[in-house]
Design a protein around this motif. Sequence first.
Motif, short mmCIF file in Angstrom:
data_model
loop_
_atom_site.label_atom_id
_atom_site.label_comp_id
_atom_site.label_asym_id
_atom_site.label_seq_id
_atom_site.Cartn_x
_atom_site.Cartn_y
_atom_site.Cartn_z
N ARG A 161 37.28 38.91 35.66
CA ARG A 161 35.80 39.32 36.36
C ARG A 161 36.35 40.22 37.94
O ARG A 161 35.72 41.12 38.96
N TYR B 290 34.98 43.48 39.13
CA TYR B 290 34.52 43.86 40.45
C TYR B 290 35.04 45.27 41.43
O TYR B 290 34.25 45.53 42.40
N ARG B 291 36.70 45.48 40.95
CA ARG B 291 37.53 46.71 41.59
C ARG B 291 36.31 48.07 41.54
O ARG B 291 36.58 48.82 41.58
N GLN C 278 33.52 48.00 41.37
CA GLN C 278 31.88 48.07 41.65
C GLN C 278 31.46 49.50 42.10
O GLN C 278 30.53 50.55 42.45
N LYS C 279 33.07 50.40 43.60
CA LYS C 279 32.72 51.74 43.79
C LYS C 279 33.11 52.68 43.82
O LYS C 279 32.84 54.12 43.96
N LEU D 258 27.63 39.73 39.17
CA LEU D 258 28.53 40.30 38.89
C LEU D 258 26.99 42.21 37.89
O LEU D 258 28.03 42.76 38.76
N GLU E 50 25.39 43.21 41.29
CA GLU E 50 25.87 43.86 42.17
C GLU E 50 27.19 44.71 41.98
O GLU E 50 27.39 45.90 42.26
N CYS E 51 27.60 45.57 40.65
CA CYS E 51 28.17 45.87 39.99
C CYS E 51 27.88 46.38 39.13
O CYS E 51 28.50 48.12 39.22
N PHE E 52 26.87 46.40 38.39
CA PHE E 52 26.60 47.43 36.89
C PHE E 52 25.12 47.65 37.08
O PHE E 52 24.22 46.70 36.13
N ARG F 286 26.68 53.64 37.49
CA ARG F 286 26.84 52.57 37.78
C ARG F 286 26.54 51.00 36.96
O ARG F 286 25.62 50.04 36.87
N ARG G 186 32.75 53.54 34.08
CA ARG G 186 33.35 52.05 34.00
C ARG G 186 33.18 51.61 32.70
O ARG G 186 32.24 51.28 32.02
#
Length: 1237
Positions: free
Chosen positions: A137, A141-142, A144-145, A173, A176-178, A243, A265
């Motif tokens: 995880r 999280y890396r 995300q951007k 997760l 925020e990220c996907f 995303r 990603r």
Amino acid sequence: MEEGARSCLLQSRSSLEQDIRASYLMDHMISDGVLTGDEEDRIRSKPTRKEQAAALLELLLRKDNQAYISFYNALVRESYGDLASLLHNSLPLVSPEAEKSFSDGGTRYVQAVLSEGGVPQRPVVFVSRPALVNRVREKLYRLQKEPGWVTVFGMAGSGKSVLAAEAVRDHALITECFPGGVHWLSIGQLDRSDLLVRIQSLCFRLEQQSQEKDPSSSLHRPPGSLEEAKERLRFLMLRRYPRSLLILDDIWDSSVLKAFDIQCRVLLTTRDRSLADCVSGSKSEVAVESGLEEDQALEILALYVNGKPQRLPEQARSIVRECKGSPLVVSLIGALLREFPDRWAYYLHTLQQKKFKRIRKSSSYDYDALDQAMAASIQVLSEEHRELYIDLTVLEKDVKVPAKVLSVLWDLEPEEVEDVLQDFVNKSLLFRDCHHRPYLYYLHDLQLDFLAEMNRSGLEVGLIHLNQWRLQGPPTSGDEECLYWFRFLTYHMAKANLTQELCSLMFSLDWVRTKAQIMGPAHLINDYVEYGAILDKEVRGHFQEFLSLNGHQLEQRPFPDVVQLALSQPDSSEVYRQALLQAQERATRGGLYLDWVNKSSLKSLSRLVVQPHQGSIYSACFSHDGTNIASCGSSKTLRVFKSTSGEKLLEIQAHDDEVLCCAFSPDDHLLATCSSDRKVKVWCGSLPSDEHEEQVNHCQFTNIRRRLLLATCSNDKFMNTKLWNINKPSSQNTMFGHLEPVNHCCFSPDDAYLSTSSSDGTLKLWEVSSANEWKSIDVADMFPEQREQTEVMVKCSTWSADGRTIICAARNAVFVFDVETAAMLLEIRTSRLSTVQYCHACPSSNLVAIALSHYAVELWDIETSKKMADCSGHLSWVHGVQFSPDGSLLLSCSDDQTVRVWETKKVHTSSAVCLKRDSDVLFNNGDITVVAADNRNRLQDLIGIICLSPLSPSPLSPSPLSPSPLSPQVLEVPSGTSLATLQGHTRTVLHCQFTPEGHTLITSSEDTTIRVWRWRTGECVVLEGHKEQVRCFSLLTTTPSSETHLLSWSFDGTIKVWDMSSGEPLQDLACHQGAVLACDVSPDGQLFATTSADKTAKVWSSASWECVRLLNGHQDCVRSCRFSWDGRRLATGDDNGEIRLWNVKDGTLLKICSRDNKDAMDSLHGGWVTDLHFSPDNTVLLSTGGYIKWWNVEKGEALQTFYPTGANLKRIHVSPDFSTFVTIDNIGILYILKKVE
């Protein structure tokens, strides 16, 4: 099942029956827990694929919403995207059971996102690996951007797919990220056409989901090529699902991965960590360990069989250990046990026998059996690399190998080998230990077992290179490569059935010397034990005995001369034969070797000698299976080693002060220690350590496993005996009754009673269940004559095997009491000069072992009241003895830093003469006559004890005589007839010597006098003047024509010169501040030297009686001195083992012998330097102390060392030609050493 879902299934039934392969889908459904093994078997029993599909759908219609969702996910994972789309709109809301299964994932939203993306549900049996999940995880999280790649890699069956699915089962997760979703695609080993189908299916699913959210969007035709599919997927991931996370499960080929290099990603699982090198973007990786922790694996097995981990059979733990916690193997076997719960032993045996094909019928795993999963990894290698990988069959389990070893095996250059190994590591086919330089490589046990199963016929061929390497000669350095060969060459040779070559190697003294120096003797002993069945029994016994009895010497640094050690073996030994040949060959090149020519009269009874600690050893004990020994002592450490070889298994810095006792638990899983630091510790367990206020003297576990208790006793005034429940550390009982320190405690064989031995003179028996005193025996009453003078301390106690008698030790006696009546049945009294330190009863016979302060161990039969054996060999106090659980072995531990192991049936009472160290020797034309007193003060006149010519030795016939220590006697040789008894000294006579013509005898005594006797007439001249005992004297002749005077020295610090005829002192020199310890007269009589306890030596003139040289520099008492035969050098030796060589002419220091090579003992020489002798040509110096050393005078370097069985040598006698040496050690063994020519 909801009505809408049921209707959708019925409407799509014909399409589904036509296309699906039920066997593929059922694996996933079993994993999700919606299908049982019995149901799967019924479906598989249908004869055709279509009938199996119909049966599956019929069964599905009778199940719940969870089954519908699982079926849908199975269609997605198996690339039935078009069929899955038929069911998508009717996906039911999650059931309460499903909500529960996703509870760790957070919300229904998470379940919906993962279900739509085809992410597999948790396996029916799931154990969390939180550390790994959090690591994945963190990497996700890396992303995300910005887009990038996260690679999860590991060997087959390590749980990569489950880990990837679990990592995204997190609400924060995803949101925020996907937020664009998570899309799962199973890849596997595919060709281009299959890959195109998978991407088409993924694109169709994404477009369909997009159309549901935005009806204005339209479906496109399926892409017709990989390039088109890649572009379609790029558009969907970047425009429709920005995303979002794409999970690619089980990637094998970099060309496949390139099809997904679309700036999105990606989380991928693979066995090859290097795959992501071929794509662009940021990258990170997570390595998945090959095995679960033991408790995690046991939890999985328990869930499969609906039990608790602690209630699983013993085979469960063995299965986990056998497969090293492999998630794949544990799950495969767990699934099998769910159907056949009584097959624990069968599946363990299957695993041990490497029958991987029988471990099959999996859940959602891609291979039907374990062997298929292992084989798939190897098949992706090139043919050349595949053959090299299979060659790794020759490696041993749990062994890490340097690349140079594989360079020998593969016959490749080291650089080529490193490239190949890197490829194997990248593909998770091999593991690399990066903590060493050079790197070390190793295989997982499953990989090694699978290779061995594949390559059974090729093992011997793969070892040809190893044997060719051995024929070139063994390596001599200590790098990782050499360490590997020394440790495992015998293993490889035995595995290849190279029996003759193996015997040749292991029966070579050169191999023994080199391997012992690099690896230590324990590894060698293990080899002789391991391969004993294929080695010659007699010769193997010779080498094993040599190593077992000399192992403590071979651990010393500097490393001893193995050839010299081997010359002390019996003449019939193959070890001695090889050593003698090597010694003779080296002697021709100037080497110095000594043959112990009278050793045939000595039989060593020890089986093994180990030096586990630097310091006194206070306690040692066998494990309950007899395979290991634990020891502890003044070094503050606890050490565990093998009872067969002494190989160290464990070493712990256990306490802050001396460790006084150690004990194994009945199952050998725990070890208890107690110490002077007032603490008790249980290793691998827990126990409060602050309950005793004084030092804890002893600890012992109960004998049986039913209820595990630990007893401890201490120097506390009142609360000095405690019982601890190990399973409830806070629970303890205290026995009140002793008012003085309790030295020892011991459970009865049935654990009903506890005996305690105290300094208050009593032995008490306690009921364990109630902690109440049951009986008290006043042992002090057995010493009525001494009780009022001093305390009687009961040292220890031990129970007979049947529990009917108890044996205890106090002072110099051992008492046997009847437990019921407390009546004394037997009393064993030892020497009044020795105390009993410990005793232990044999669990299988009537024997009792007794440890004594005079360095001995005795075995007594308490039924017949007879001493059965003397076990001599220790060099200091023996603190403990213990029999092995079966009674076949006995161990003893001592202040001499050694643990000795004895074979109970082989020890016996010794008939050998035990001599005292004061002796005289006559060398006469090759024959030797030794005169010495034995331990019963009988004079042993050993005439012709050894003939150094080829003739056989003369028989030994001692002449017993019991002289008083105050009255010297003159005896006839060889009859032993007393010719005169000379009375006059009032205290012990310390030294006597005849004058050259034999008519006069001179004696000196503790009474401070010297007497000059005309022994035939009894006339006597008394020389009085010394104020302390006169330990020695010397005849002094300054010129050939002058009269002989007597030179004496004393502890009063003076030297006196006497006129022997008148008894008048001619000179009285107060030469030292301390006692004069030694004196020597130069060969020409012009000088004499003195040494003293004041740490100085002095050289005196015989003409002027003045000190001409003061020799300073010694750091301890100067114990001995000797002039060279040319009078140019003086050698001095001190109590720290240091020897100094001086120039007599100017008093300068020439050499300090062995200054930079301090031995493991406290001194350089293993003790005081007590005697010194120069060779006639003044090139060699001989010294005695703890052992005997020969030195090169010019260089100050040791030429040879002889290690006696005992220690503390007092004096050595040297033949005129410097070829024969005679001495006696402190345990009474006579050594006649002859230079090997």
